[in-house]
Design a protein around this motif. Structure first.
Motif, mmCIF file in Angstrom:
data_model
loop_
_atom_site.group_PDB
_atom_site.id
_atom_site.type_symbol
_atom_site.label_atom_id
_atom_site.label_comp_id
_atom_site.label_asym_id
_atom_site.label_seq_id
_atom_site.Cartn_x
_atom_site.Cartn_y
_atom_site.Cartn_z
ATOM 1 N N GLU A 520 0.836 -1.206 0.000
ATOM 2 C CA GLU A 520 0.000 0.000 0.000
ATOM 3 C C GLU A 520 0.870 1.256 0.000
ATOM 4 O O GLU A 520 0.565 2.234 -0.684
ATOM 5 N N VAL A 523 1.952 1.862 -3.527
ATOM 6 C CA VAL A 523 0.843 2.367 -4.349
ATOM 7 C C VAL A 523 0.617 3.845 -4.049
ATOM 8 O O VAL A 523 0.430 4.671 -4.957
ATOM 9 N N ASN A 524 0.677 4.181 -2.761
ATOM 10 C CA ASN A 524 0.402 5.563 -2.367
ATOM 11 C C ASN A 524 1.459 6.551 -2.857
ATOM 12 O O ASN A 524 1.235 7.755 -2.828
ATOM 13 N N VAL A 529 -2.441 8.966 -6.506
ATOM 14 C CA VAL A 529 -3.154 8.141 -5.525
ATOM 15 C C VAL A 529 -3.275 8.862 -4.177
ATOM 16 O O VAL A 529 -2.293 9.395 -3.656
ATOM 17 N N GLU A 531 -5.150 7.210 -1.453
ATOM 18 C CA GLU A 531 -5.140 6.175 -0.429
ATOM 19 C C GLU A 531 -5.434 4.840 -1.089
ATOM 20 O O GLU A 531 -6.057 4.781 -2.149
ATOM 21 N N SER A 532 -5.007 3.747 -0.453
ATOM 22 C CA SER A 532 -5.273 2.445 -1.042
ATOM 23 C C SER A 532 -5.378 1.372 0.025
ATOM 24 O O SER A 532 -4.927 1.560 1.151
ATOM 25 N N GLY A 548 -6.273 -4.584 -5.354
ATOM 26 C CA GLY A 548 -6.070 -3.249 -4.781
ATOM 27 C C GLY A 548 -7.291 -2.365 -4.972
ATOM 28 O O GLY A 548 -7.865 -2.314 -6.059
ATOM 29 N N TYR A 549 -7.691 -1.726 -3.889
ATOM 30 C CA TYR A 549 -8.736 -0.700 -3.968
ATOM 31 C C TYR A 549 -8.041 0.645 -3.821
ATOM 32 O O TYR A 549 -7.306 0.860 -2.844
ATOM 33 N N VAL A 550 -8.242 1.518 -4.802
ATOM 34 C CA VAL A 550 -7.442 2.740 -4.838
ATOM 35 C C VAL A 550 -8.343 3.980 -4.935
ATOM 36 O O VAL A 550 -9.242 4.035 -5.780
ATOM 37 N N ARG A 565 -3.087 1.963 -13.871
ATOM 38 C CA ARG A 565 -2.842 0.618 -13.335
ATOM 39 C C ARG A 565 -1.414 0.173 -13.645
ATOM 40 O O ARG A 565 -0.714 -0.371 -12.778
ATOM 41 N N ILE A 585 -7.039 -3.878 -9.970
ATOM 42 C CA ILE A 585 -7.025 -2.570 -9.321
ATOM 43 C C ILE A 585 -8.372 -1.902 -9.582
ATOM 44 O O ILE A 585 -8.730 -1.642 -10.726
ATOM 45 N N PHE A 587 -10.727 1.355 -8.899
ATOM 46 C CA PHE A 587 -10.713 2.733 -8.407
ATOM 47 C C PHE A 587 -12.023 3.007 -7.692
ATOM 48 O O PHE A 587 -13.100 2.739 -8.228
#
Ligand code: 7RM
Length: 635
Positions: A520, A523-524, A529, A531-532, A548-550, A565, A585, A587
């Motif tokens: 995470e 990703v951040n 981005v 938050e994830s 991943g939830y972003v 992605r 992923i 969003f």
């Protein structure tokens, strides 16, 4: 030398070594020096990890409110104890002095007694962040009743479960609450809950929003008229050191909430000691913790810890976004806040907004900044340090739990060199261990493992209400003679700790153990981005794959999602390796969060597993509405 306040880093190490060599002497000296005891203890500590049973300061007699209120009256009676900042910035702030707090707590305590509450009875408090919340907690403690505060954003089902579990006799609530531009009808939530609660005899209702509500004959009573009539002095009930002080429910990863039981003397000593040292508290400071009193941070570091030190503690009724995203900083300027303690989730939310919201306020009164609740990612740490602390205020990243009662790992301001994302060193008195998969302690530095505590400390929870077996299984059965925190941590080359997240947030992908937190973090780092959250889902080949939830930052411009992605996976590949790339992923607009800002990965995990029938009670979430959207758009 005062053991209570550490003044140099050298003194920290000295004290730390002393606390390991002779823990009982260490705690005894702290307890001796700074509190009002009606009778001193016979033994400092008796314990048995196998039962498990922990007794601190056995034989001692005290009342915690005498320590938090009465003893201050003579020396700082007119000093503000509680500074109440209302939701509406146009409503005047209320300064409650120690003298006045004494009177209001005594009156409230007398009302409780008149309504039949006795030592040992459980009282459920379901109030918004108004002074009556802190006062009712202290009133319970004054007469030896056990308070169980339920966060006033929880649903009627959640409230009923918590009332029934501890068989509370009374609920203290209000006609409603203000939250930003909204008003919430708390009383009807209570009414609904009480349809399934037989133990409740009385409901005391504080007026806050002056709404037109109905009182149920024989059960409900307006609080204020009773307070007016009540006598303004109340002799404190003299408690044993190990008498229960409060129950606070914390959601388990499965099943029913756990009523963590905290007792009197150890909790008092530890919260007072940690408050003083972690926030480097000085007599004229104005300290503000933005948490809700409905969770442990508010219990320990809005109410008990600060008041035990005679501090001025701010209680804020509102939200960071109302009337605009500058509200926190406006309050810092208005009340000349010296210590500011908040959660990473709030920092990230505010970091998304225009910097003018921060820069337009004078934050020069600030001396110490704090965070709590989750691992703080590098970007949020720097935003906080640069824009709020102007690179001159130390940030104390404080690691602890509802179960630990008080802060366990934290830098000491101006002494411990901080390091972004690191909670750094255990406080003197706290003996940590990292444990490997085989249950063996990992010695040395530059290692990681499961975080445990191998020696008792005064504010540890003593049991789970009504279920000591569950207490034993959850915390003391994974490893012998240790408390298991459920968190993973690493220890760097100098011995600093970094909490990597819950160990149940580890996913095995193609035989590799991957913690979600570092992925995470990667990703951040993508500039788009905000938050994830990452969870696993079953995969034919790899066993598990990553989902991943972003949440994207709001920039106003359209972005190509497929390119995003690819870029996100590119960053993961660079930081961790291709093994940690995300298969899916999605969003999303928001992530399901608890009221204290923790991402509920359990719910995301179920969605990723396509197990949509038993998501559990989502009503306790901060934002239950995001769940349906995430389900609708799942990949
Ligand atoms: C105080 C509180 C406890 C869990 C804990 C951790 C996480 C809390 C930090 C943190 C990294 C921190 N009580 N946590 N503080 N993780 N760094 N500074 O939050 O019972 O509600 O939660 O929160 O996973 O086990 S709590």
């Amino acid at each position: 030398m005062s053991n209570y306040h550490v003044k140099t880093l050298e003194e920290y190490f000295q004290l730390y070594r002393k606390s390991v060599r002779n823990p009982e002497l260490f705690w005894e000296e702290i307890a001796e020096e700074h509190f009002v005891w009606r009778k001193k203890w016979d033994t400092v500590l008796e314990y048995d990890f196998s039962k498990p049973e922990f007794k601190w300061f056995e034989g001692a007699k005290l009342n915690i409110t005498e320590n938090c209120i009465d003893r201050h009256i003579h020396i700082r009676g007119d000093k503000t104890a509680i500074l109440f900042e209302p939701n509406n910035p146009d409503e005047e702030a209320e300064h409650i002095s120690y003298k006045e707090l004494h009177k209001r707590v005594c009156k409230f305590a007398n009302v409780l007694k008149e309504q039949g509450i006795k030592k040992g009875d459980r009282v459920c408090i379901y109030l918004p962040m108004i002074p009556e919340l802190a006062i009712s907690i202290l009133a319970c403690a004054r007469i030896g009743a056990v308070h169980s505060v339920v966060f006033a954003g929880f649903s009627s089902t959640a409230l009923a479960t918590r009332i029934n579990d501890c068989e509370a006799k009374m609920v203290i609530t209000s006609d409603g609450s203000y939250r930003g531009a909204k008003t919430i009808d708390l009383k009807s939530i209570v009414d609904e809950a009480l349809e399934s609660c037989s133990s409740i005899e009385t409901v005391l209702v504080a007026k806050r929003i002056h709404s037109d509500i109905e009182l149920k004959e024989g059960r409900d009573k307006w609080l204020q008229p009773l307070l007016e009539e009540a006598y303004q002095d109340c002799v404190p009930e003299i408690m044993d050191a190990e008498d229960p002080l409060f129950i606070l429910y914390t959601s388990g990863s499965t099943g029913s909430p756990k009523g963590m039981l905290h007792t009197t003397a150890g909790y008092m000593v530890y919260t007072a000691y940690t408050f003083k040292n972690v926030f480097n508290y000085k007599e004229n400071d104005i300290y503000w913790c933005t948490a809700d009193i409905g969770w442990i941070t508010g219990h320990s570091y809005i109410v008990y810890g600060p008041l035990a030190n005679g501090a001025t503690t701010v209680m804020f009724e509102g939200v960071p976004s109302y009337p605009d995203f500058g509200r926190f900083w406006e309050i810092v300027e208005k009340h000349k806040i010296t210590q500011f303690y908040t959660a990473p989730t709030a920092i990230r939310a505010l970091a998304k907004e225009n910097l003018d919201f921060v820069d337009s306020h004078d934050l020069s009164s600030l001396k110490v900044l704090g965070t709590v609740g989750e691992p703080i990612n590098e970007e949020a740490w720097h935003w906080y340090n640069d824009n709020v602390g102007k690179k001159k205020n130390p940030i104390v990243d404080t690691w602890w739990q509802t179960e630990t009662g008080g802060i366990m790992i934290s830098p000491l301001p101006y002494l411990t060199p901080t390091k972004p994302t690191y909670a750094t060193l255990p406080l003197p008195g706290i003996q940590l261990a990292l444990i490997d998969e085989n249950g063996k302690e990992i010695k040395g530095n530059q290692v990681d493992g499961r975080l445990c505590v191998k020696y008792p400390w005064p504010s540890m929870a003593r049991s789970i209400w009504g279920n000591h077996q569950r207490y034993k299984e959850t915390y003391f059965s994974a490893y012998d003679n240790m408390y298991f925190t459920g968190d993973g941590a690493l220890r760097d080359e100098v011995g600093y700790y970094r909490i990597t997240g819950r160990v149940d947030d580890v996913i095995i992908v193609s035989g590799h153990n991957l913690g979600t937190a570092p992925i995470e973090d990667s990703v951040n780092e993508h500039p788009a981005v905000a938050e994830s959250a990452i969870v696993g889902f079953p995969h034919d080949v790899k066993g598990n794959a990553l989902y991943g939830y972003v949440i994207l930052k709001e920039t106003g411009e359209e972005r190509n999602q497929d390119n995003l992605r690819k870029e996100i996976n590119q960053i993961i590949t660079e930081h961790i390796g291709p093994i940690a790339k995300l298969d899916k992923i999605q969003f999303v607009e928001g992530l399901p969060k608890t009221r204290s800002g923790k991402i509920m990965r359990r719910i995301l995990r179920k969605i990723a597993h396509n197990e949509l029938d038993n998501l559990g009670d989502v009503s306790t979430l901060l934002n239950p509405e995001v769940v349906q959207n995430i389900i609708k758009e799942r990949l």
